[in-house]
Design an enzyme around this catalytic site. Sequence first.
Site, short mmCIF file in Angstrom:
data_model
loop_
_atom_site.label_atom_id
_atom_site.label_comp_id
_atom_site.label_asym_id
_atom_site.label_seq_id
_atom_site.Cartn_x
_atom_site.Cartn_y
_atom_site.Cartn_z
N HIS A 162 78.11 52.03 36.88
CA HIS A 162 77.56 51.51 38.13
C HIS A 162 78.15 50.14 38.45
CE1 HIS A 162 75.17 49.43 35.10
NE2 HIS A 162 74.80 48.56 36.03
N ASP A 164 76.47 46.59 40.04
CA ASP A 164 75.11 46.06 40.13
C ASP A 164 74.56 46.11 41.56
OD1 ASP A 164 75.04 45.55 37.43
OD2 ASP A 164 75.66 43.46 37.63
N HIS A 311 80.82 49.26 35.63
CA HIS A 311 80.65 49.04 34.20
C HIS A 311 79.62 49.99 33.64
CE1 HIS A 311 77.69 46.37 36.14
NE2 HIS A 311 76.95 46.52 35.06
N ARG A 327 71.15 37.80 32.30
CA ARG A 327 72.14 38.02 33.35
C ARG A 327 71.78 37.21 34.58
NH1 ARG A 327 72.37 43.93 35.93
NH2 ARG A 327 71.23 42.98 37.67
#
Length: 356
Positions: A162, A164, A311, A327
Amino acid sequence: MTNATVKETTAILDLKKLALQEKSYLSYPPTVYSELEPFEHNDPGHRADPTKASIYNNAEKIFDLTPNIGTEIHGLQLSQLTNQQKDDLALLVAERGVVFFRDQDLNYQQGKELGRYYGPLHIHLTEGHVPNEPEVFPIFYDKSDEANKISSYFRTASDGWHSDVSYELQPPGFTFLKLDTLPTIGGDTLWSSSYAAYDRLSPALQKFLEGLEVVHSAKDQGLGAKARGITLRRQNVEHTHPLIRTHPVTGWKGLFVQPIFVHHIVGLSKRESDTILNFLYEHIYGGHDFQVRFKWTEDTIAVWDNRVTTHCAIFDYLNIDRRHGWRITAQAERPYYDPKSKSRSEELRKKQSSGQ
């Protein structure tokens, strides 16, 4: 709908220590936010020195991990970057897709400050965050029931590819991910170059895909949150973006599609859309020549550009040990396709022929 007041904590929590406790420290307040407002994005990469000298002349070591994606830098602390280095980093990440820094001292408050340099910080639609810090998104999986749900959901690791929160009107540009706790074995992450994924398609298929639009949706994510009793912070988000996307700094074309949030191709029948999307997903899954698999060490930070990469985390450790980090994600421009843009391979051939 109410607006939340985002609070700044004065004390820096020891997230690594908290992650070792039996009870999760993640916060899921019943807070609802207004819809995100459009904004003009001015990418710092436009201010970069093409030679990126501020980075290359000050790092101890810089090397590419694969020909198409991934660069590792030693000897620089992200907590101490000058503005010129931040600008040059923006260009490097835009070109290489993902850049890794080991042994970093950056804490999450400094991470927020660094992230804001690249765009407004994103608050996730559903997931837990650090208490009173909604922009800080912990990455935390262990042997818990929640982790086992993840394991059963992603029966095949490739299902997890995907970019983000691509369902936003202005999806993320850069993501900064620091891991501070690692399993004894496993827990790698894969990144794929969307530039090279585009380049590997035949010219006829490239021409067909250019100009098509795709619906990206958070509907499934919202339904999952509802089933867990978690507040949906905004209404279900769904937006349409180009299937082939132009990066504003490099000017290169990239394949902007992935299986987690993409729903369908606009204007095609379901069968046509599913057939093309499944082909493109398999193209990404099997593109080992334009992927990098990274083996983490504690306190490593990965910086990647969601506009030109996908990723996939490898959940091979869930029955073994825990993995934790945090994150920070900065939003960027609304995706667009410029018919005059070039492919990465075209630009590289041009530079090689001119002796640059």
